[in-house]
Structure formats: C-alpha cells, structure tokens
Design a protein around this motif. Structure first.
Motif, mmCIF file in Angstrom:
data_model
loop_
_atom_site.group_PDB
_atom_site.id
_atom_site.type_symbol
_atom_site.label_atom_id
_atom_site.label_comp_id
_atom_site.label_asym_id
_atom_site.label_seq_id
_atom_site.Cartn_x
_atom_site.Cartn_y
_atom_site.Cartn_z
ATOM 1 N N THR A 1 2.874 -9.239 7.303
ATOM 2 C CA THR A 1 2.060 -9.313 8.509
ATOM 3 C C THR A 1 0.679 -8.732 8.221
ATOM 4 O O THR A 1 0.500 -7.935 7.289
ATOM 5 N N GLU A 2 -0.284 -9.126 9.026
ATOM 6 C CA GLU A 2 -1.632 -8.583 8.881
ATOM 7 C C GLU A 2 -1.622 -7.062 9.050
ATOM 8 O O GLU A 2 -2.338 -6.336 8.348
ATOM 9 N N GLU A 3 -0.808 -6.570 9.994
ATOM 10 C CA GLU A 3 -0.752 -5.141 10.258
ATOM 11 C C GLU A 3 -0.234 -4.370 9.052
ATOM 12 O O GLU A 3 -0.792 -3.326 8.668
ATOM 13 N N ALA A 4 0.843 -4.884 8.434
ATOM 14 C CA ALA A 4 1.411 -4.215 7.264
ATOM 15 C C ALA A 4 0.441 -4.236 6.090
ATOM 16 O O ALA A 4 0.268 -3.239 5.385
ATOM 17 N N TRP A 5 -0.235 -5.368 5.905
ATOM 18 C CA TRP A 5 -1.193 -5.489 4.812
ATOM 19 C C TRP A 5 -2.361 -4.518 4.988
ATOM 20 O O TRP A 5 -2.760 -3.833 4.051
ATOM 21 N N THR A 6 -2.865 -4.430 6.211
ATOM 22 C CA THR A 6 -3.988 -3.536 6.486
ATOM 23 C C THR A 6 -3.592 -2.082 6.271
ATOM 24 O O THR A 6 -4.362 -1.281 5.729
ATOM 25 N N ALA A 7 -2.369 -1.731 6.681
ATOM 26 C CA ALA A 7 -1.901 -0.349 6.529
ATOM 27 C C ALA A 7 -1.796 0.035 5.062
ATOM 28 O O ALA A 7 -2.176 1.143 4.666
#
Length: 283
Positions: A71-77
C-alpha cells in the motif's frame, strides 16, 4: 601528452554493453544516466547491475504499488525510516511487508524488463556519475547475463525488423469479439484482466503501468490475445515513432533480453540508425 601516452589510453566504449563490461571489470559502483527515448538510469554496485529505471516500463516500486502488493501508506512509512533510501529492500523485509525471496524476484524481473525496454531504441548518449540510492535486492547481474536475457526476449517476440518497437507505441483496441462471452470464457484471470484494461487509448507501455506488470509480459499476453482475435493494434494519428513516456497515475519514480544494451553513436549528421530490433542494443 606524448603519443605513447595517447596510444595507451583505453578507447571509449562503443555501446552500453561494452561500458558495463568495463565497469564490471573495475568493480565500479556508479550510476549511468542514459539520454534518449525512453532513456533511463542504470545502477551499478561493485561492477554488477543491481537496478535500472526507465519511463519505458514499470520499476520495482511501481510494480509493488500498482499490483497492490504494497500500500502507499506502508511504502511511505518504510521510506521514512531510511533517509538514504539505499536500504529500502532490507527495511521492507524487516517490517514484514514482503518476503526477501519475493522481493528479490520482483526486483530481478524489473531489472530484466528495464533492460529490454531500454533496448527498443538507441540512446542519444550516457554519462557515468556517482552512485545514488535505489530500491534493489540481490547481488545484481553481470552485464553478459543482461545481454543474454534481452537477446532471448527479442528472439521470442521478433517478427520483422522494427516490429517490437512499433508495437510498444501503438494503441491497443478491443475487437467486437472481445465483448462476446463465448470468446472470453476460457481466458485466464491474467489475460481477462489485461483485456479489460484494453480501451483503445492505451499502448502496451500504458497497460504495463496501469496493471503493475512488466512490459515484456504484457507484450507476450497481447500477442496471445491478438492471435485469438480479441485485440488489435492501431497506430495513433500523428504518431512520430516515439514511444509513450507520459507519466502515469500514480507516477512511478524516475522512473527493460537480441537487442543489446543500446549503442552509443558518434554525433554526426546523416547517420542512419540500425533497426532497434537488431543485435547489439541493451542485450
């Protein structure tokens, strides 16, 4: 400089395969920026090619995100935990977001696909610079392995000179048969998903970015769908022979094996480029 000194100076590489072979022999760590259409960036560590980025095909990051694997959220984190972004692969595995083996397969597939995409057209030039961080997993590939794989891919797809490069920039249209249940009943989910994405406006490169798949794999499946008379190619009006390089949404980071790595050409007028499907480009 004496004549003897000049004679002992090694000749400049004639093409990208010879450049990479020299970097491999020197065990260099560097970045090779290639200008052209589509152009791209080659990342070398200790003489091995660990990653390539090109607007001609999705990179590892785009594949992971567009396919829904991350997910975008996991990648950003994860990116926030590594300010250099050189160790993203390790951080992704440590966070339990993906297995080490799976990530290596994704990165290796993206590397081979980028080598294939870069081989579709000759580069204008290249420049060797300092290494920059990039997502990569595994030890990397020696240049001759990239050449062999690119050559194999061209041999599978080749029909006539220039056909592969042309097919990547032509739009793909569904045929009337694509709307008939009896024509699509036996398609695999992968082929059916690709057929659903064919809308008459997208090129194979567009489809690859949209689905988070490699360009070579998309071309193979499109060939099968063409054989079943479910899709057909059409050159867009006013096409100038240049592959589509417009950004996709979400945009991939700057962000493909007998074509070879593309050849470097002397800057002179009147020269005629060889077919992009001939041996010697990024293969």
């Amino acid at each position: 400089m004496s004549r003897n000194d000049d004679a002992e100076k090694p000749p400049a590489p004639r093409n990208l395969p010879s450049l990479l072979s020299g970097l491999h022999a020197q065990r260099r760590s560097c970045t090779v920026s290639v200008t052209g259409s589509p152009g791209g960036t080659l990342h070398v560590r200790d003489g091995l090619v660990v990653a390539m980025e090109t607007p001609g095909t999705p990179g590892a990051e785009a594949i992971l995100l567009r396919s829904g694997r991350l997910t975008e959220e996991a990648w950003t984190a994860v990116r926030a935990t590594d300010s250099t972004h050189e160790h993203l692969a390790r951080e992704l595995v440590a966070a339990g977001l993906i297995g080490a083996g799976e990530l290596e397969v994704v990165c290796l597939g993206a590397l081979f696909d980028a080598a294939f995409a870069l081989s579709l057209n000759r580069p204008v030039d290249w420049e060797v610079g300092d290494p920059v961080p990039v997502l990569h997993a595994g030890a990397g590939m020696p240049p001759e392995r990239l050449v062999a794989e690119t050559t194999r891919r061209f041999a599978i797809l080749e029909k006539e000179p220039g056909a592969i490069a042309r097919s990547t920039r032509d739009r793909v249209h569904p045929t009337p048969a694509a709307g008939l249940p009896e024509s699509t009943a036996r398609l695999s989910p992968r082929h059916l998903g690709l057929l659903t994405a064919v809308d008459g406006r997208r090129t194979p490169r567009d489809l690859a970015f949209s689905l988070g798949r490699g360009l070579f794999a998309v071309l193979l499946d499109l060939r099968q769908l063409t054989g079943l008379r479910l899709v057909e190619y059409a050159t867009p009006p006013g096409a100038a022979g240049r592959p589509s390089t417009a950004p996709r949404t979400p945009a991939a980071p700057a962000a493909p094996a007998t074509a070879g790595l593309p050849r470097r050409l002397p800057r002179r007028t009147g020269s005629q480029p060889a077919s992009p499907d001939s041996p010697g480009h990024l293969a």
